[in-house]
Design an enzyme around this catalytic site. Structure first.
Site, mmCIF file in Angstrom:
data_model
loop_
_atom_site.group_PDB
_atom_site.id
_atom_site.type_symbol
_atom_site.label_atom_id
_atom_site.label_comp_id
_atom_site.label_asym_id
_atom_site.label_seq_id
_atom_site.Cartn_x
_atom_site.Cartn_y
_atom_site.Cartn_z
ATOM 1 N NE ARG A 51 -3.612 -2.467 0.126
ATOM 2 C CZ ARG A 51 -3.280 -3.623 -0.439
ATOM 3 N NH1 ARG A 51 -2.155 -3.709 -1.136
ATOM 4 N NH2 ARG A 51 -4.048 -4.680 -0.327
ATOM 5 C CB SER A 110 -8.891 -1.604 4.138
ATOM 6 O OG SER A 110 -9.553 -2.733 3.613
ATOM 7 C CD GLU A 121 -5.109 0.206 2.828
ATOM 8 O OE1 GLU A 121 -5.697 0.302 1.731
ATOM 9 O OE2 GLU A 121 -5.106 -0.837 3.503
#
Length: 340
Positions: free
Chosen positions: A164, A240, A336
């Protein structure tokens, strides 16, 4: 190209938060940057790049200049018997691109269906889902330097892709505007379905693997995501919120003695990745609300705007979740989502 002052960014963040930017500008070509930089007032302000805001939590209004790339053209740049290379404008909707590729029976992006955001955000975040990541198919990223408009090209190996993250999220954040991304995709007869994600494999278990098409995988992924995740168009969220934490073997073994049912994935270096959603569920946060924000009842990894929330409400909630996971498991959950 229009310069808009005191502009609402609510359409450009999937949490649906009412925040404003001092100046907002949509860029389509290199000359736009040069024109803007010739304005001494704009050039003196801080610049920030956004896409559709599907991975951002705004906690306050944004000073300076907010720019978005809206160039959305797609073209085939190379093709052989096995592969096709497509160059895609950063402003195209990601899901629209995935739909286009599966309709042409090209393998590579089908596992990443229904991820909100733009094509330009894909390499920044190295988006991933169900066993696939953007870096698996990206060959080149073309950018515009926000200081002098210079064109730069980064090959896959130059992008420093990670979990990520990428060089565009780290070293070059708000310095480079991604303009185009080139993908290498496999043609139907020269690729196969990526079914490492067990629920996806189960969804297609009644079809012989050699008979599965990109469209079938796409349809299964869309069905799974709709079932498991709240739709940001109906309930503001950024997908997320936390990364799945990775812990070393010794601490993993210690936790496993106390929580033998703890799901895990062993990494190549011997460390273990633990699902953040499971950790959050164990603290009792799944489905709970905190003021006008909450943790989704569909998926514990998703924080949601229950209606009328401010960014600071969601920020407060994520710290509460973080603290409870640390207290119970001694594991720090790293967001994230980018917090601004």
């Amino acid at each position: 190209m229009h310069i808009q002052a005191n502009y609402s960014l609510k359409p450009y963040n999937t949490f649906k938060l009412e925040v404003k930017t001092q100046y907002y500008i949509e860029i389509t070509k290199q000359s736009d940057v040069l024109t803007l930089r010739s304005d001494l007032k704009l050039a003196s302000l801080p610049w920030r790049v956004i896409g559709d805001g599907s991975n951002i939590l705004f906690t306050h209004d944004i000073e300076g200049v907010t720019v978005r790339c809206t160039y959305d053209k797609l073209k085939i740049v190379k093709e052989d018997d096995e592969n096709v290379w497509i160059s895609v404008g950063a402003g195209m909707k990601w899901h629209d691109l995935v739909e286009y590729t599966v309709k042409h029976d090209w393998w590579g992006l089908e596992n990443l269906a229904l991820i909100p955001g733009t094509v330009g955000a894909a390499p920044v975040q190295n988006i991933g889902a169900y066993g696939s990541e953007a870096q698996d198919t990206i060959t080149r990223v073309q950018t515009l330097n926000l200081y002098d408009g210079q064109r730069n090209e980064y090959r896959n190996a130059d992008c420093q892709f990670g979990y990520r993250t990428s060089i565009f999220k780290q070293e070059f954040v708000n310095k480079l505007l991604i303009h185009r991304v080139t993908f290498r995709l496999r043609k139907l007869r020269n690729g196969q379905a990526n079914l490492v994600y067990e629920p996806l494999k189960n969804a297609l278990s009644d079809i012989k693997k050699e008979d599965i098409t990109p469209q079938m995988v796409f349809d299964a992924v869309v069905a799974i995501r709709k079932h498991r995740l709240p739709d940001p168009n109906h309930q503001g969220n950024a997908g997320s919120f936390f990364k799945n934490p990775v812990i070393d073997q010794s601490y993993f073994e210690k936790l496993l003695e106390q929580y033998p049912e703890m799901p895990n994935h062993r990494m190549l270096d011997g460390s273990y990745k633990i699902p953040a959603a499971w950790l959050i569920e164990q603290t009792g946060w799944k489905g709970r609300s905190h003021g006008r924000s909450g943790v989704s009842s569909k998926h514990a990894l998703v924080l949601v705007n229950l209606g009328g929330a401010q960014g600071t409400d969601i920020e407060e909630l994520y710290h509460l979740v973080q603290d409870d996971v640390i207290h119970k498991f001694g594991i720090h959950l790293e967001p994230e989502v980018i917090i601004l």
